[in-house]
Design a protein around this motif. Structure first.
Motif, PDB file in Angstrom:
ATOM      1  N   UNK A   1      84.061  91.561 -39.294  1.00 38.74           N
ATOM      2  CA  UNK A   1      83.513  92.908 -39.156  1.00 38.74           C
ATOM      3  C   UNK A   1      82.031  92.785 -38.807  1.00 38.74           C
ATOM      4  N   UNK A   2      81.615  93.470 -37.754  1.00 37.26           N
ATOM      5  CA  UNK A   2      80.222  93.410 -37.331  1.00 37.26           C
ATOM      6  C   UNK A   2      79.428  94.640 -37.704  1.00 37.26           C
ATOM      7  N   UNK A   3      79.978  95.491 -38.566  1.00 36.22           N
ATOM      8  CA  UNK A   3      79.317  96.734 -38.969  1.00 36.22           C
ATOM      9  C   UNK A   3      79.022  96.688 -40.465  1.00 36.22           C
TER      10      UNK A   3
ATOM     11  N   UNK B   1      78.037  95.450 -43.887  1.00 39.02           N
ATOM     12  CA  UNK B   1      77.985  94.099 -44.462  1.00 39.02           C
ATOM     13  C   UNK B   1      78.813  93.178 -43.573  1.00 39.02           C
ATOM     14  N   UNK B   2      78.237  92.788 -42.440  1.00 37.55           N
ATOM     15  CA  UNK B   2      78.975  92.035 -41.429  1.00 37.55           C
ATOM     16  C   UNK B   2      79.303  90.628 -41.907  1.00 37.55           C
ATOM     17  N   UNK B   3      80.409  90.111 -41.398  1.00 36.46           N
ATOM     18  CA  UNK B   3      80.794  88.754 -41.744  1.00 36.46           C
ATOM     19  C   UNK B   3      82.277  88.537 -41.562  1.00 36.46           C
ATOM     20  N   UNK B   4      82.736  87.376 -41.991  1.00 40.21           N
ATOM     21  CA  UNK B   4      84.156  87.039 -41.986  1.00 40.21           C
ATOM     22  C   UNK B   4      84.691  87.276 -43.394  1.00 40.21           C
ATOM     23  N   UNK B   5      85.809  87.976 -43.485  1.00 40.63           N
ATOM     24  CA  UNK B   5      86.354  88.374 -44.778  1.00 40.63           C
ATOM     25  C   UNK B   5      87.731  87.758 -44.994  1.00 40.63           C
ATOM     26  N   UNK B   6      87.946  87.283 -46.203  1.00 43.09           N
ATOM     27  CA  UNK B   6      89.241  86.732 -46.596  1.00 43.09           C
ATOM     28  C   UNK B   6      90.027  87.821 -47.321  1.00 43.09           C
ATOM     29  N   UNK B   7      91.218  88.117 -46.829  1.00 38.69           N
ATOM     30  CA  UNK B   7      92.075  89.132 -47.442  1.00 38.69           C
ATOM     31  C   UNK B   7      93.237  88.438 -48.142  1.00 38.69           C
ATOM     32  N   UNK B   8      93.385  88.687 -49.431  1.00 38.66           N
ATOM     33  CA  UNK B   8      94.474  88.098 -50.206  1.00 38.66           C
ATOM     34  C   UNK B   8      95.212  89.223 -50.932  1.00 38.66           C
ATOM     35  N   UNK B   9      96.483  89.386 -50.622  1.00 35.92           N
ATOM     36  CA  UNK B   9      97.332  90.380 -51.283  1.00 35.92           C
ATOM     37  C   UNK B   9      98.425  89.647 -52.048  1.00 35.92           C
ATOM     38  N   UNK B  10      98.614  90.021 -53.302  1.00 30.57           N
ATOM     39  CA  UNK B  10      99.641  89.395 -54.131  1.00 30.57           C
ATOM     40  C   UNK B  10     100.707  90.417 -54.495  1.00 30.57           C
ATOM     41  N   UNK B  11     101.950  90.083 -54.206  1.00 29.74           N
ATOM     42  CA  UNK B  11     103.085  90.954 -54.497  1.00 29.74           C
ATOM     43  C   UNK B  11     103.990  90.290 -55.531  1.00 29.74           C
ATOM     44  N   UNK B  12     104.573  91.101 -56.397  1.00 35.40           N
ATOM     45  CA  UNK B  12     105.628  90.583 -57.252  1.00 35.40           C
ATOM     46  C   UNK B  12     106.809  90.211 -56.360  1.00 35.40           C
ATOM     47  N   UNK B  13     107.407  89.084 -56.627  1.00 34.81           N
ATOM     48  CA  UNK B  13     108.499  88.623 -55.786  1.00 34.81           C
ATOM     49  C   UNK B  13     109.630  89.647 -55.776  1.00 34.81           C
ATOM     50  N   UNK B  14     110.173  89.889 -54.600  1.00 35.52           N
ATOM     51  CA  UNK B  14     111.283  90.809 -54.351  1.00 35.52           C
ATOM     52  C   UNK B  14     110.860  92.273 -54.438  1.00 35.52           C
TER      53      UNK B  14
END
Length: 215
Positions: A194-196, A198-211
């Motif tokens: 994102x260059x707007x 707080x610009x930078x490279x962002x790590x997105x981590x989503x955790x779901x309960x299995x099934x």
């Protein structure tokens, strides 16, 4: 047992491009200030993410907010049995009090199910972000400023302009989008730039309960 599923950056970019075309709204819906009921059908977005579909007994209602050239929106998953058309007649003008019809879920994903494949969880993560960006315009744009991150590797062109000098806090060993499946959970990970603001490279981590998304 833990298994890791890798996907190409270009695959995510193409999927997101299709999603952004599918989430567009009609220009005729941009003329009313405050909240208004939208004719947008979320099926257009679901059709992009093939492993996902609406849960049985669920309908979706879409609403737009306009203030001059600024815009936001919201899509609600609603129990069809509790659908109340009258609640859409008086929607108000407060951006921070979006329409919340009777029978609606707090989380849009409560109305969505998937085929249980690792790819369905990646699709769910992207689908939700695109759905939450529904109606964004001008100062209302948030997710629209983020781009799937492509590092400078052979055969790929970075999405970061050459003049951008990033001060890395931590450089991940691999920027490849991935889904990790364990006995208890499914973890989705991908990166954006994102260059707007707080610009930078962002790590997105989503955790779901299995099934959680299984049909």
């Amino acid at each position: 047992m833990e298994t890791e599923h890798i996907y190409s950056v270009n695959e995510l970019i193409r999927l997101r491009e299709k999603a952004q075309r599918a989430i567009k709204i009609q220009s005729s819906e941009l003329e009313i200030d405050g909240w208004s009921k939208s004719d947008y059908d979320i099926k257009a977005l679901l059709d992009v993410f093939k492993p996902l579909r609406a849960r049985e007994g669920i309908i979706f209602k879409s609403y737009l907010y306009r203030s001059g050239l600024n815009g936001n929106g919201i899509i609600r998953a609603v129990q069809a049995s509790e659908n109340d058309q009258a609640s859409d007649l008086f929607l108000g003008n407060d951006l921070f009090s979006p329409p919340n019809p009777k029978g609606s879920f707090e989380n849009l994903m409560d109305g969505i199910q998937g085929d249980g494949s690792p790819w369905s969880y990646m699709c769910a993560s992207l689908f939700l972000r695109e759905a939450l960006a529904f109606g964004e315009m001008w100062h209302g744009i948030s997710w629209g400023h983020f781009h799937i991150y492509v590092p400078n590797i052979e055969g790929e062109e970075s999405v970061i302009p050459e003049y951008w000098d990033l001060d890395w806090r931590r450089v991940p060993p691999d920027f490849t989008p991935q889904v990790t499946v364990t006995e208890e959970a499914v973890v989705v990970k991908f990166y954006t730039f994102c260059g707007v603001g707080a610009s930078g490279v962002f790590e997105h981590i989503d955790t779901y309960k299995k099934r959680l998304l299984c049909i």
